[in-house]
Design an enzyme around this catalytic site. Structure first.
Site, PDB file in Angstrom:
ATOM      1  N   GLY A  11       0.916  -1.325  -0.082  1.00  0.00           N
ATOM      2  CA  GLY A  11       0.151   0.078   0.080  1.00  0.00           C
ATOM      3  C   GLY A  11       0.742   1.146  -0.012  1.00  0.00           C
ATOM      4  CB  CYS A  12       0.518   4.569   1.695  1.00  0.00           C
ATOM      5  SG  CYS A  12       1.347   6.063   1.639  1.00  0.00           S
ATOM      6  CG  PHE A  13       5.910   4.753  -1.139  1.00  0.00           C
ATOM      7  CD1 PHE A  13       5.584   6.184  -0.836  1.00  0.00           C
ATOM      8  CD2 PHE A  13       6.348   4.689  -2.829  1.00  0.00           C
ATOM      9  CE1 PHE A  13       5.510   7.122  -1.760  1.00  0.00           C
ATOM     10  CE2 PHE A  13       5.952   5.714  -3.627  1.00  0.00           C
ATOM     11  CZ  PHE A  13       5.805   6.990  -3.029  1.00  0.00           C
ATOM     12  CD1 TRP A  14       5.208   8.615   1.481  1.00  0.00           C
ATOM     13  CD2 TRP A  14       3.266   9.464   2.382  1.00  0.00           C
ATOM     14  NE1 TRP A  14       4.809   9.925   1.129  1.00  0.00           N
ATOM     15  CE2 TRP A  14       3.789  10.086   1.542  1.00  0.00           C
ATOM     16  CE3 TRP A  14       2.045   9.747   3.224  1.00  0.00           C
ATOM     17  CZ2 TRP A  14       2.984  11.490   0.875  1.00  0.00           C
ATOM     18  CZ3 TRP A  14       1.407  10.875   2.643  1.00  0.00           C
ATOM     19  CH2 TRP A  14       1.550  11.486   1.763  1.00  0.00           C
ATOM     20  CB  CYS A  15       2.277   3.131   5.778  1.00  0.00           C
ATOM     21  SG  CYS A  15       1.255   4.660   6.174  1.00  0.00           S
TER      22      CYS A  15
END
Length: 176
Positions: A11-15
């Site tokens: 999913g979101c690479f930030w996380c």
């Protein structure tokens, strides 16, 4: 010292950076794009869900300090592996989960890990995370690298607001 790479779409690479970044033996965690056919895609292009790429992280690690199996366990605890449509409120192919394997050994270990999770009964739905051969990995733009350090307040709001943190706590407790 045996340096290896592992690539995970969660999913979101930030996380997906912070969970790996804190372990000894992890040398770097780079946010980027992989799995598609468009060379050097931009964030804007990937977000259109037309490039075939997924947001991912590429983990460079010393396997004499941390094993690939340990990285797989960290990965599983960050995602909802039963969701084929994306992760939490991020929807579409660019947010679908996958393990991109770089070697035959990684493929065998990833498949065994997935089967073990399926057999564990932790989830009532089937595990949807794909295991795919690694393709070229393109580092994301600088503003997306180490986002949790550069923008800690926004990162925390996003991780909580998306539902990711609640899901992790409900399914993994303090192991997440």
């Amino acid at each position: 010292m045996a340096i290896q790479r592992a690539t995970f779409a969660g999913g979101c690479f930030w996380c997906m950076v912070k969970p790996f970044d804190k372990y000894d033996g992890v040398l770097s965690v780079v946010s980027g794009y992989t799995g598609g056919e468009v060379p050097n895609p931009s964030y804007e292009q990937v977000c259109t869900n037309t490039t075939g790429h997924r947001e991912a992280v590429q983990v460079t690690f010393d396997d004499t300090i941390i094993t690939y199996e340990e990285l797989l366990n960290i990965f599983w605890r960050q995602i909802d592996p039963t969701d084929a449509g994306g992760q939490f409120f991020d929807r579409g192919e660019s947010y679908q989960t996958a393990i991109f394997t770089h070697t035959n050994e990684q493929e065998v270990l990833a498949k065994a890990s997935k089967q073990q999770l399926q057999d564990s009964g932790k989830f009532t739905k089937s595990i949807q995370t794909e295991i795919l051969p690694a393709k070229p990995f393109y580092a994301a733009e600088e503003e997306h690298q180490n986002y949790y350090m550069k923008n800690p307040s926004h990162y925390e709001r996003y991780a909580i607001g998306s539902g990711r943190e609640r899901f992790k706590k409900e399914h993994w407790g303090d192991q997440a």
